[in-house]
Scaffold this motif. Structure first.
Motif, PDB file in Angstrom:
ATOM      1  N   ILE A   8      69.804 -14.647  32.293  1.00  0.00           N
ATOM      2  CA  ILE A   8      69.211 -15.009  31.005  1.00  0.00           C
ATOM      3  C   ILE A   8      69.787 -14.050  29.975  1.00  0.00           C
ATOM      4  CG2 ILE A   8      67.089 -15.274  29.702  1.00  0.00           C
ATOM      5  CD1 ILE A   8      67.427 -17.264  32.003  1.00  0.00           C
ATOM      6  N   TRP A   9      70.605 -14.593  29.068  1.00  0.00           N
ATOM      7  CA  TRP A   9      71.288 -13.744  28.096  1.00  0.00           C
ATOM      8  C   TRP A   9      70.481 -13.704  26.804  1.00  0.00           C
ATOM      9  CZ3 TRP A   9      75.345 -11.281  30.224  1.00  0.00           C
ATOM     10  CH2 TRP A   9      75.917 -11.857  31.355  1.00  0.00           C
ATOM     11  N   PRO A  10      70.141 -12.512  26.324  1.00  0.00           N
ATOM     12  CA  PRO A  10      69.315 -12.412  25.114  1.00  0.00           C
ATOM     13  C   PRO A  10      70.029 -12.958  23.884  1.00  0.00           C
ATOM     14  CG  PRO A  10      70.201 -10.260  25.721  1.00  0.00           C
ATOM     15  CD  PRO A  10      70.534 -11.191  26.846  1.00  0.00           C
ATOM     16  N   ASN A  11      69.270 -13.669  23.056  1.00  0.00           N
ATOM     17  CA  ASN A  11      69.773 -14.178  21.773  1.00  0.00           C
ATOM     18  C   ASN A  11      70.963 -15.112  21.928  1.00  0.00           C
ATOM     19  OD1 ASN A  11      67.849 -12.504  20.416  1.00  0.00           O
ATOM     20  ND2 ASN A  11      69.250 -10.774  20.659  1.00  0.00           N
ATOM     21  N   ARG A  12      71.011 -15.869  23.018  1.00  0.00           N
ATOM     22  CA  ARG A  12      72.085 -16.833  23.233  1.00  0.00           C
ATOM     23  C   ARG A  12      71.474 -18.191  23.541  1.00  0.00           C
ATOM     24  NH1 ARG A  12      74.278 -12.785  21.653  1.00  0.00           N
ATOM     25  NH2 ARG A  12      76.331 -12.000  22.254  1.00  0.00           N
ATOM     26  N   ASP A  13      72.021 -19.244  22.934  1.00  0.00           N
ATOM     27  CA  ASP A  13      71.525 -20.582  23.222  1.00  0.00           C
ATOM     28  C   ASP A  13      72.097 -21.052  24.561  1.00  0.00           C
ATOM     29  OD1 ASP A  13      74.120 -21.683  22.886  1.00  0.00           O
ATOM     30  OD2 ASP A  13      73.787 -22.004  20.757  1.00  0.00           O
ATOM     31  N   PRO A  14      71.647 -22.219  25.092  1.00  0.00           N
ATOM     32  CA  PRO A  14      72.085 -22.651  26.422  1.00  0.00           C
ATOM     33  C   PRO A  14      73.593 -22.804  26.567  1.00  0.00           C
ATOM     34  CG  PRO A  14      70.144 -23.877  25.744  1.00  0.00           C
ATOM     35  CD  PRO A  14      70.558 -23.066  24.562  1.00  0.00           C
ATOM     36  N   ILE A  15      74.281 -23.303  25.534  1.00  0.00           N
ATOM     37  CA  ILE A  15      75.726 -23.484  25.624  1.00  0.00           C
ATOM     38  C   ILE A  15      76.426 -22.130  25.707  1.00  0.00           C
ATOM     39  CG2 ILE A  15      77.783 -24.308  24.410  1.00  0.00           C
ATOM     40  CD1 ILE A  15      76.110 -26.591  23.313  1.00  0.00           C
TER      41      ILE A  15
ATOM     42  N   ALA B 197      85.135 -11.077  35.824  1.00  0.00           N
ATOM     43  CA  ALA B 197      85.498 -10.265  34.665  1.00  0.00           C
ATOM     44  C   ALA B 197      84.372  -9.282  34.336  1.00  0.00           C
ATOM     45  CB  ALA B 197      85.778 -11.157  33.465  1.00  0.00           C
ATOM     46  N   GLN B 198      84.735  -8.149  33.765  1.00  0.00           N
ATOM     47  CA  GLN B 198      83.761  -7.147  33.338  1.00  0.00           C
ATOM     48  C   GLN B 198      83.689  -7.168  31.812  1.00  0.00           C
ATOM     49  OE1 GLN B 198      84.777  -3.331  35.024  1.00  0.00           O
ATOM     50  NE2 GLN B 198      85.245  -4.225  37.021  1.00  0.00           N
ATOM     51  N   PHE B 199      82.478  -7.286  31.284  1.00  0.00           N
ATOM     52  CA  PHE B 199      82.333  -7.385  29.836  1.00  0.00           C
ATOM     53  C   PHE B 199      80.957  -6.921  29.397  1.00  0.00           C
ATOM     54  CE2 PHE B 199      80.945 -11.373  31.697  1.00  0.00           C
ATOM     55  CZ  PHE B 199      79.796 -11.710  31.006  1.00  0.00           C
ATOM     56  N   GLU B 200      80.849  -6.679  28.094  1.00  0.00           N
ATOM     57  CA  GLU B 200      79.578  -6.332  27.465  1.00  0.00           C
ATOM     58  C   GLU B 200      79.326  -7.309  26.327  1.00  0.00           C
ATOM     59  OE1 GLU B 200      80.076  -2.370  26.096  1.00  0.00           O
ATOM     60  OE2 GLU B 200      80.113  -1.466  28.111  1.00  0.00           O
ATOM     61  N   LEU B 201      78.048  -7.591  26.050  1.00  0.00           N
ATOM     62  CA  LEU B 201      77.711  -8.467  24.938  1.00  0.00           C
ATOM     63  C   LEU B 201      77.902  -7.747  23.613  1.00  0.00           C
ATOM     64  CD1 LEU B 201      74.440 -10.264  26.094  1.00  0.00           C
ATOM     65  CD2 LEU B 201      76.803 -11.033  26.315  1.00  0.00           C
ATOM     66  N   ILE B 202      78.280  -8.520  22.597  1.00  0.00           N
ATOM     67  CA  ILE B 202      78.396  -8.011  21.241  1.00  0.00           C
ATOM     68  C   ILE B 202      77.375  -8.741  20.383  1.00  0.00           C
ATOM     69  CG2 ILE B 202      79.893  -7.846  19.214  1.00  0.00           C
ATOM     70  CD1 ILE B 202      82.278  -7.732  21.061  1.00  0.00           C
ATOM     71  N   ALA B 203      76.722  -8.031  19.505  1.00  0.00           N
ATOM     72  CA  ALA B 203      75.739  -8.658  18.623  1.00  0.00           C
ATOM     73  C   ALA B 203      76.411  -9.744  17.779  1.00  0.00           C
ATOM     74  CB  ALA B 203      75.100  -7.602  17.719  1.00  0.00           C
ATOM     75  N   GLN B 204      75.671 -10.836  17.526  1.00  0.00           N
ATOM     76  CA  GLN B 204      76.203 -11.927  16.719  1.00  0.00           C
ATOM     77  C   GLN B 204      76.521 -11.421  15.316  1.00  0.00           C
ATOM     78  OE1 GLN B 204      76.797 -14.555  18.437  1.00  0.00           O
ATOM     79  NE2 GLN B 204      75.024 -15.563  19.278  1.00  0.00           N
ATOM     80  N   ALA B 205      77.732 -11.715  14.839  1.00  0.00           N
ATOM     81  CA  ALA B 205      78.145 -11.271  13.500  1.00  0.00           C
ATOM     82  C   ALA B 205      78.125 -12.458  12.548  1.00  0.00           C
ATOM     83  CB  ALA B 205      79.544 -10.662  13.560  1.00  0.00           C
TER      84      ALA B 205
END
Length: 224
Positions: free
Chosen positions: A42-49, A62-70
């Motif tokens: 469950i990804w915070p602040n992300r819609d289903p798509i 892959a290794q990654f981090e979320l970035i705040a929506q700009a």
């Protein structure tokens, strides 16, 4: 009469035994496992798509981090569903910020084309992808009014690769060469046209003489 009562009693005992016997359970259908044994997140602040893309990217390893929506700034640059890609299928010379769809497309291209073709061409795997940047707020080359796909995180510039033995392949040094390095670079940039919307390189214009530009924007051009 006694015989009849005996039959009735026997039937009652049989029914009681049947009722107490454990029922055989029907198998429950199981959902197919995610690649690499991953689990849906469950990804915070992300819609289903957007969440679906993040789960697909996670499943690649892959290794990654979320970035705040700009949100769009005064210059029109945005970064929606952005990630900081720390490692794709390869080591990166440094982390790169991209939209999730662009990061996913890059990893797919690596796994399906770049890696197997390197093994075939050089007899060894690629170890690192060397890039010059992803998300950068700037206008298109030759068009100072239109925001580049870099300004939306939908593009990456690649200047070369590093082989497992430490050997480097660079667009600037090898694209025009007749050796294996040149053949590999030219074929990979042509193959990129099947995965990306716009593909540019030394054959496209002088601005891309030393790197490849791959993006998933709305325009189509195979400048390989």
């Amino acid at each position: 009469m006694a015989a009849r009562l005996g039959i009735i009693a026997a039937l009652g005992v049989m029914l009681l035994v049947a009722a107490c016997a454990p029922r055989q359970q029907q198998p429950v259908p199981q959902a197919p496992p995610l690649p690499h044994g991953g689990a849906l997140m469950i990804w915070p602040n992300r819609d289903p798509i957007q969440s679906a893309c993040l789960n697909d990217l996670q499943a690649t390893g892959a290794q990654f981090e979320l970035i705040a929506q700009a949100e769009a700034g005064k210059n029109g640059c945005t970064l929606q569903n952005g990630v900081k890609l720390i490692r794709s299928s390869l080591n990166l010379n440094r982390p790169v910020e991209l939209t999730c769809p662009m990061a996913l497309r890059l990893v797919q291209f690596e796994q399906e084309v770049l890696l197997p073709e390197a093994q075939k061409t050089f007899g060894q795997p690629l170890a690192q992808l060397n890039h010059a940047g992803g998300f950068t707020c700037k206008t298109m080359t030759g068009n100072g009014k239109r925001i580049s796909e870099h300004g939306h995180g939908r593009a990456i510039d690649i200047w070369g690769f590093t082989l497992d033995d430490g050997g480097r392949i660079s667009v600037a040094d090898h694209f025009r060469s007749r050796g294996r390095e040149g053949t590999y670079l030219r074929e990979m940039n042509r193959a990129a046209c099947r995965y990306f919307s716009v593909v540019l390189g030394p054959n496209a214009d002088s601005a891309h003489a030393k790197h490849f530009h791959w993006d998933i924007g709305q325009w189509k051009r195979c400048g390989a």
